[in-house]
Design a protein around this motif. Structure first.
Motif, short mmCIF file in Angstrom:
data_model
loop_
_atom_site.label_atom_id
_atom_site.label_comp_id
_atom_site.label_asym_id
_atom_site.label_seq_id
_atom_site.Cartn_x
_atom_site.Cartn_y
_atom_site.Cartn_z
N UNK A 18 0.70 -1.22 0.10
CA UNK A 18 0.01 -0.16 0.30
C UNK A 18 0.62 1.28 -0.55
N UNK A 19 1.31 1.35 -1.29
CA UNK A 19 2.26 2.82 -1.32
C UNK A 19 1.94 4.30 -0.74
N UNK A 20 0.99 4.53 -0.55
CA UNK A 20 0.11 5.61 0.31
C UNK A 20 -0.26 5.73 0.93
N UNK A 21 -0.34 4.67 2.17
CA UNK A 21 -1.25 4.52 3.11
C UNK A 21 -0.48 5.38 3.91
N UNK A 22 1.31 5.75 4.83
CA UNK A 22 1.41 6.34 5.86
C UNK A 22 1.22 7.40 4.79
N UNK A 23 1.43 8.32 4.01
CA UNK A 23 0.53 9.99 3.64
C UNK A 23 -0.16 9.70 3.99
N UNK A 24 -1.19 8.67 3.62
CA UNK A 24 -2.78 8.64 4.50
C UNK A 24 -2.59 9.15 5.58
N UNK A 25 -2.05 8.52 6.48
CA UNK A 25 -2.03 8.88 8.10
C UNK A 25 -2.01 9.73 8.47
N UNK A 26 -0.34 10.52 7.78
CA UNK A 26 0.53 11.01 8.47
C UNK A 26 -1.10 12.67 7.75
N UNK A 27 -1.53 12.69 6.82
CA UNK A 27 -2.45 13.45 6.62
C UNK A 27 -3.83 13.83 7.63
N UNK A 28 -3.62 12.70 8.53
CA UNK A 28 -4.62 12.99 9.64
C UNK A 28 -5.73 12.05 9.24
N UNK A 29 -6.12 12.28 8.14
CA UNK A 29 -7.38 11.25 7.24
C UNK A 29 -8.33 10.15 8.37
N UNK A 30 -7.56 9.64 9.29
CA UNK A 30 -8.32 8.57 9.32
C UNK A 30 -9.15 8.98 10.75
N UNK A 31 -9.34 9.95 10.86
CA UNK A 31 -9.46 10.60 12.39
C UNK A 31 -9.25 9.84 13.56
N UNK A 32 -10.71 9.64 14.01
CA UNK A 32 -10.00 9.13 15.60
C UNK A 32 -10.32 7.60 15.40
N UNK A 33 -9.49 6.67 14.21
CA UNK A 33 -9.84 5.38 13.86
C UNK A 33 -8.65 5.42 14.19
N UNK A 34 -8.03 5.57 15.47
CA UNK A 34 -6.80 4.89 16.19
C UNK A 34 -6.14 3.77 15.61
N UNK A 35 -7.23 2.61 15.51
CA UNK A 35 -6.71 1.59 14.91
C UNK A 35 -6.26 1.24 13.89
N UNK A 36 -6.78 2.55 12.54
CA UNK A 36 -5.83 2.36 11.26
C UNK A 36 -4.62 1.90 11.62
N UNK A 37 -4.01 2.95 12.79
CA UNK A 37 -2.58 3.78 13.32
C UNK A 37 -2.06 2.20 13.93
N UNK A 38 -2.82 2.08 14.63
CA UNK A 38 -2.21 0.75 14.66
C UNK A 38 -2.09 -0.25 13.64
N UNK A 39 -2.64 -0.72 13.16
CA UNK A 39 -2.68 -1.71 11.93
C UNK A 39 -1.44 -1.14 10.97
N UNK A 40 -1.04 0.30 10.92
CA UNK A 40 -0.12 0.20 9.50
C UNK A 40 1.07 -0.81 9.28
#
Ligand code: B12
Ligand code: SF4
Ligand code: SF4
Length: 356
Positions: free
Chosen positions: A19-41
């Motif tokens: 998933x080449x763009x995953x980290x950029x997506x998370x760094x941009x804050x697009x996951x909001x309060x879905x902290x589990x997305x950061x944990x799954x990264x």
């Protein structure tokens, strides 16, 4: 997978999943309060390390269909109008795993639907099932996108998947144009913080004030970008079986405003709507009332401004202000004197200022 009931299935070697763009997506804050997305990264960055026994991933696709929205003035997303898909798809994945173990004794399996730490639509794309549209969901050219995905991880090796399909959105921008909250900062990228689906399902607290008026009458999820997609003219139009809309949940705002926590539990006991909880659901209903504007609902909405829960009081004040900005001025001034919660106080003050 097909014997287990999936309409389509395809596999890819786990090593091919990136998933080449995953980290950029998370760094941009697009996951909001879905902290589990950061944990799954961590898992998603290096799935082979996280699943050392897995050699391949098989993606199953099950079409749930989409019927015309009910006449109700409160909208539930199609996918949540019947039985909880997590339960149904998980059972199908279990059946597929049992079948595989019978045919290949000793094989190791693990299944995921939705809540797992892998990106299911990306797996489906890499397995050659379809392409990701500008609305960021998977499109299968002869099926559209009204389907669920589930994953079966196994220790069996598979040949490299067929090449991913080319993206076929062309010059179309229907999904981007229709999104009422402007949740796409760019084609193929969703800022979940602005998506009605996130706001009504994943967000636990106060819905940002500037977004409320844009949310229409959605009380759980949102289907607008998928409904606008021309590829869905190839989709199944009748929702049947476990995912057929349940008449008991096709209620209107008047009825939802009177829903008790106990009724919520019974009505949605095996439904995806459970995720938002009674409190979140009522919050969504109040926002929908504000946007619906029907003055017949004023009294019921008014009653929620006296609720013990500040979250519900706050959204009820906002809804009243939207429904009748001037009419409630005097009464709101009285509330100001009795309110102790700082966030609710701020909401009342904003409503008063804007009604002047
Ligand atoms: C988190 C999540 C959400 C979040 C975020 C949505 C999203 N688009 O990611 C919210 C709560 C908003 C959501 C909403 C919905 N969801 Co959802 N969701 C998920 C979940 C759990 C994870 C998806 C994920 O990892 N997203 C995070 C980001 C990082 O992923 P991404 O969009 O793929 O992001 C990529 C792009 O942004 C891209 N990118 C970034 N920058 C750039 C730049 C360029 C140039 C390019 C090309 C790409 C690019 O790379 C990113 C990383 O790969 C999956 C289940 C799963 N485990 O996979 C279901 C899933 C995706 N959801 C699903 C559904 C049905 C929905 C809704 C339709 C439900 C509804 N009716 O309300 C809406 C649709 C909203 C929308 N337009 O996407 C289905 C989709 C089926 C399908 N046809 O694809 C899934 C697969 C669940 C399932 N098991 O069936 N969902
Ligand atoms: S689901 Fe609704 S709010 Fe979310 S991106 Fe699609 S149209 Fe916008
Ligand atoms: S609506 Fe148009 S741009 Fe959006 S995903 Fe469908 S084809 Fe692509």
């Amino acid at each position: 997978m097909l014997q287990a009931g999936f309409h389509e299935a395809a596999s890819l070697p786990l090593a091919a999943l990136r998933e080449p763009h995953l980290q950029a997506w998370l760094d941009a804050g697009h996951a909001g309060e879905m902290d589990w997305m950061v944990r799954h990264a961590r898992v998603r960055r290096d799935p082979e390390r996280a699943f050392p026994r897995t050699r391949s991933v098989t993606v199953g696709l099950f079409e749930f269909g989409a019927v015309a929205p009910s006449a109700s003035n409160a909208r539930l997303a199609h996918y949540a109008s019947g039985k909880d898909y997590h339960l149904v798809i998980k059972d199908m994945l279990r059946a597929a795993a049992a079948d595989l173990i019978q045919r290949a004794p000793g094989v190791w399996t693990r299944s995921f639907v939705d809540a797992g730490p892998l990106n299911e639509k990306r797996c489906a794309e890499l397995a050659g099932l379809g392409f990701i549209g500008k609305h960021t969901n998977l499109i299968v050219p002869d099926r559209g996108s009204w389907f669920f995905l589930g994953l079966l991880l196994t220790s069996l090796t598979v040949d490299a998947a067929t090449a991913p399909q080319a993206e076929r959105c062309g010059t179309c921008t229907a999904c981007l144009d229709i999104c009422p909250t402007k949740a796409f900062p760019a084609p193929f990228v969703l800022d979940a913080r602005r998506c009605i689906s996130y706001l009504t399902i994943e967000l636990r607290g106060v819905i940002p004030r500037e977004l409320r008026a844009l949310m229409g009458t959605w009380v759980f999820g949102c289907d607008l970008c998928l409904e606008a997609c021309p590829w869905n003219r190839f989709a199944v139009r009748t929702a049947a079986g476990p995912f057929a809309p349940r008449p008991a949940t096709q209620r209107d705002l008047n009825s939802w405003l009177q829903l008790t926590p106990a009724e919520f539990e019974v009505l949605f006991q095996d439904s995806a709507v459970q995720r938002t909880g009674w409190r979140g659901f009522l919050r969504n209903v109040l926002v929908a009332c504000g946007n619906n504007g029907n003055s017949a609902l004023l009294e019921l909405v008014h009653a929620w401004t006296r609720d013990a829960d500040p979250l519900l009081r706050l959204h009820a004040h906002w809804a009243l202000w939207r429904m009748a900005p001037a009419a409630t001025h005097f009464w709101r001034q009285q509330c100001l004197d009795n309110e102790t919660d700082p966030q609710v106080l701020e909401e009342i003050q904003l409503c008063l200022q804007e009604s002047n």
